[in-house]
Design a protein around this motif. Structure first.
Motif, PDB file in Angstrom:
ATOM      1  N   SER A 164       0.849  -1.216  -0.150  1.00 13.06           N
ATOM      2  CA  SER A 164      -0.083   0.217   0.051  1.00 13.06           C
ATOM      3  C   SER A 164       0.917   1.395   0.136  1.00 13.06           C
ATOM      4  O   SER A 164       2.131   1.187   0.088  1.00 13.06           O
ATOM      5  N   GLY A 165       0.293   2.409  -0.155  1.00 10.66           N
ATOM      6  CA  GLY A 165       0.928   3.793  -0.265  1.00 10.66           C
ATOM      7  C   GLY A 165       1.473   3.960   1.330  1.00 10.66           C
ATOM      8  O   GLY A 165       2.576   4.560   1.467  1.00 10.66           O
ATOM      9  N   THR A 166       0.650   3.601   2.247  1.00 15.00           N
ATOM     10  CA  THR A 166       1.052   3.737   3.653  1.00 15.00           C
ATOM     11  C   THR A 166       1.998   2.873   3.972  1.00 15.00           C
ATOM     12  O   THR A 166       3.166   3.300   4.627  1.00 15.00           O
TER      13      THR A 166
ATOM     14  N   THR B 206      -3.063  17.085   3.771  1.00 12.58           N
ATOM     15  CA  THR B 206      -2.594  15.924   3.052  1.00 12.58           C
ATOM     16  C   THR B 206      -3.702  14.757   3.779  1.00 12.58           C
ATOM     17  O   THR B 206      -4.561  15.267   4.531  1.00 12.58           O
ATOM     18  N   PHE B 207      -3.759  13.530   3.281  1.00 15.88           N
ATOM     19  CA  PHE B 207      -4.436  12.413   3.870  1.00 15.88           C
ATOM     20  C   PHE B 207      -3.853  12.116   5.111  1.00 15.88           C
ATOM     21  O   PHE B 207      -2.525  12.103   4.980  1.00 15.88           O
TER      22      PHE B 207
ATOM     23  N   ALA C  80      -2.928   9.370   6.276  1.00 17.37           N
ATOM     24  CA  ALA C  80      -1.681   8.451   6.036  1.00 17.37           C
ATOM     25  C   ALA C  80      -0.386   9.199   6.277  1.00 17.37           C
ATOM     26  O   ALA C  80       0.527   8.394   6.729  1.00 17.37           O
ATOM     27  N   THR C  81      -0.272  10.271   5.844  1.00 19.63           N
ATOM     28  CA  THR C  81       0.990  10.848   5.727  1.00 19.63           C
ATOM     29  C   THR C  81       1.481  11.150   6.997  1.00 19.63           C
ATOM     30  O   THR C  81       2.745  10.759   7.343  1.00 19.63           O
TER      31      THR C  81
ATOM     32  N   ASP D 225       5.567  11.997  -0.505  1.00 23.85           N
ATOM     33  CA  ASP D 225       4.345  11.240  -0.666  1.00 23.85           C
ATOM     34  C   ASP D 225       3.817  11.902  -2.130  1.00 23.85           C
ATOM     35  O   ASP D 225       3.247  12.603  -2.183  1.00 23.85           O
TER      36      ASP D 225
ATOM     37  N   ALA E  36       1.536   9.937  -3.505  1.00 19.08           N
ATOM     38  CA  ALA E  36       0.592   8.736  -3.534  1.00 19.08           C
ATOM     39  C   ALA E  36      -0.350   9.205  -4.586  1.00 19.08           C
ATOM     40  O   ALA E  36      -0.837   8.198  -5.429  1.00 19.08           O
TER      41      ALA E  36
ATOM     42  N   SER F 260       0.912   5.301  -4.088  1.00 20.54           N
ATOM     43  CA  SER F 260      -0.261   4.696  -3.735  1.00 20.54           C
ATOM     44  C   SER F 260      -0.901   4.086  -4.952  1.00 20.54           C
ATOM     45  O   SER F 260      -1.216   4.766  -5.926  1.00 20.54           O
TER      46      SER F 260
ATOM     47  N   LYS G 251      -6.854   5.786  -6.818  1.00 17.07           N
ATOM     48  CA  LYS G 251      -5.930   6.223  -7.455  1.00 17.07           C
ATOM     49  C   LYS G 251      -5.924   5.929  -8.965  1.00 17.07           C
ATOM     50  O   LYS G 251      -6.654   4.891  -9.377  1.00 17.07           O
TER      51      LYS G 251
ATOM     52  N   GLY H 283      -2.159  -1.358  -2.993  1.00 15.45           N
ATOM     53  CA  GLY H 283      -0.854  -1.466  -3.265  1.00 15.45           C
ATOM     54  C   GLY H 283       0.018  -0.156  -3.419  1.00 15.45           C
ATOM     55  O   GLY H 283      -0.627   0.988  -2.990  1.00 15.45           O
TER      56      GLY H 283
HETATM   57  C1  PLP Z   1      -3.856   7.471  -1.000  1.00 19.19           C
HETATM   58  C2  PLP Z   1      -2.978   8.244  -0.251  1.00 19.19           C
HETATM   59  C3  PLP Z   1      -2.168   7.616   0.707  1.00 19.19           C
HETATM   60  C4  PLP Z   1      -2.599   6.438   1.293  1.00 19.19           C
HETATM   61  O1  PLP Z   1      -2.309   5.407   0.265  1.00 19.19           O
HETATM   62  P1  PLP Z   1      -2.774   3.723   0.552  1.00 19.19           P
HETATM   63  O2  PLP Z   1      -2.285   3.219  -0.951  1.00 19.19           O
HETATM   64  O3  PLP Z   1      -4.210   3.881   0.725  1.00 19.19           O
HETATM   65  O4  PLP Z   1      -2.173   3.302   1.674  1.00 19.19           O
HETATM   66  C5  PLP Z   1      -1.347   8.424   1.508  1.00 19.19           C
HETATM   67  N1  PLP Z   1      -1.006   9.938   0.966  1.00 19.19           N
HETATM   68  C6  PLP Z   1      -1.864  10.437   0.028  1.00 19.19           C
HETATM   69  C7  PLP Z   1      -1.565  11.789  -0.038  1.00 19.19           C
HETATM   70  C8  PLP Z   1      -2.824   9.685  -0.447  1.00 19.19           C
HETATM   71  O5  PLP Z   1      -3.322  10.532  -1.505  1.00 19.19           O
END
Ligand code: PLP
Length: 377
Positions: free
Chosen positions: A62-64, A86-87, A89-90, A158, A160, A182, A187, A194
């Motif tokens: 995943s992106g995370t 940002t989302f 997850a960052t 990031d 993503a 991501s 996406k 992934g």
């Molecule tokens: C989608 C996204 C993520 C997280 O990616 P995942 O694959 O869902 O874990 C992190 N940062 C940003 C800016 C995103 O848009």
């Protein structure tokens, strides 16, 4: 105004033709291998490395996970300067790595980290800058990389939402020390779940690949504190099948973006955030200045919802306002005026190929129709 007869979401996953996915799956069945660097995994890795124009690329689950592995591969400690816009997850990736996020305000046009405000936040504890290409619009990578060099900091991007974006023709994945992409279902390019890491330095390849596989060096030696960040063959097969449709999807999205730009130009109180040019076609973002537009962003969103259109207000609320970060000194809204205001004004309009230019034109007509009409509620 006639509502859409089906809900129009901000995006729709790009699905491969099922029979194409099935063909790739036959290869998985033939090999009998489901994960741990199968043939499709390596094939997707190499194809993406070429498409993203980077020297090194490693797939992740995943992106995370990509962000977590990136932070760990650089052996960081202390504080990481990052954006609140940002989302979540960052920021979570920083905190999960035992590091302290320090929020820095963004600049008003791209809504990316403002290089002019970074240096004031650097302390002896700072070890890195984690910048985000918000909405897929590249950061001022040259300025950020220069600050990092000057102060001996590492840079993680990031990326993503920045699949395929470039700066003056140079792919975004080549800047900084390492970039995380991501491949989540929402996406542009997806493997359902992934992601990947890209970098230019050869010496990061070993740590990244070891960390995504529990830190295992060989059968007799675990060399690093790793995790399970592997992408399975089923996901790789999906990605290979999606890649076959990507050029067509991009073309459709370009037409939609052109329609939005044309139909939303010169509307008082509405401005377009999405940069023209080398962005990733991931989002189309507008900003609503309530007084001039005659309607707040939230009122416009509710009006569109009644017409069966569901735009999203990414990135509201700011990550700095999430539980766990809100109490940090750098999270105070008075330190983040540009991001705080942007979070009240931005709206991501639906952007996916199947919407078509006709769908986009209809949404623009709705926006013009709602303008200046106060919310009945
Ligand atoms: C989608 C996204 C993520 C997280 O990616 P995942 O694959 O869902 O874990 C992190 N940062 C940003 C800016 C995103 O848009």
């Amino acid at each position: 105004m006639q509502p859409f007869d089906h809900p129009v979401q901000v995006t729709q996953p790009l699905l491969p033709a099922p029979e194409r996915y099935a063909e790739w799956l036959h290869e998985v069945w033939d090999s009998g291998r489901l994960t741990n660097r199968g043939a499709l995994h390596d094939r997707l890795e190499e194809t993406l490395r070429e498409q993203l124009g980077v020297p090194y690329l490693s797939l992740l689950s995943s992106g995370t996970t990509a962000l977590l592995v990136a932070l760990r591969s650089l052996d960081l400690a202390g504080e990481v300067i990052t954006t609140p816009f940002t989302f979540c997850a960052t920021t979570h990736a920083i905190a999960w790595s035992g590091l302290s996020p320090v929020f820095c305000d963004v600049e008003p046009v791209t809504l990316n980290l403002d290089p002019e405000r970074i240096e004031a936040l650097i302390t002896p504890r700072t070890s890195a800058i984690l910048a985000v290409h918000a909405y897929g619009t590249p950061c001022d990578v040259r300025a950020i990389d220069a600050i990092a060099r000057r102060h001996g900091l590492r840079v993680i991007y990031d990326a993503a939402a920045a699949f395929g974006a470039a700066v003056d023709g140079v792919p975004v994945g080549r800047f900084g020390d390492i970039s995380a992409f991501s491949f989540h279902a929402t996406k542009l390019f997806s493997t359902a779940e992934g992601g990947c890491l890209t970098h230019a330095a050869a010496d990061l390849a070993e740590p990244v690949r070891s960390l995504r596989n529990f830190g295992i060096a060989d059968t007799d030696h675990v060399a690093r504190i790793g995790l399970n960040g592997k992408l399975s063959e089923l996901h790789a097969a999906f990605g290979l099948a999606v890649l076959e449709r990507l050029d067509g999807e991009r073309e459709l999205r370009r037409q939609i973006v052109a329609t939005y730009r044309r139909e939303l130009a010169d509307l008082a109180g509405l401005s377009i955030v999405t940069a023209a040019g080398a962005t990733s076609l991931q989002y189309f973002v507008i900003r609503i200045e309530a007084r001039a537009f005659g309607l707040s962003r939230d009122e416009l969103q509710r009006g569109l919802n009644r017409l069966n259109v569901f735009p999203r207000k990414y990135f509201h609320p700011l990550c700095s306002q999430a539980d766990g970060y809100r109490q940090l000194p750098s999270a105070a809204p008075r330190h983040l005026p540009v991001a705080t205001r942007a979070a009240e004004e931005v709206l991501c309009l639906p952007l996916y190929g199947a919407l078509g230019s006709t769908g986009a034109a209809r949404i623009c007509e709705m926006i013009r129709g709602l303008r200046g009409k106060p919310d009945p509620r």
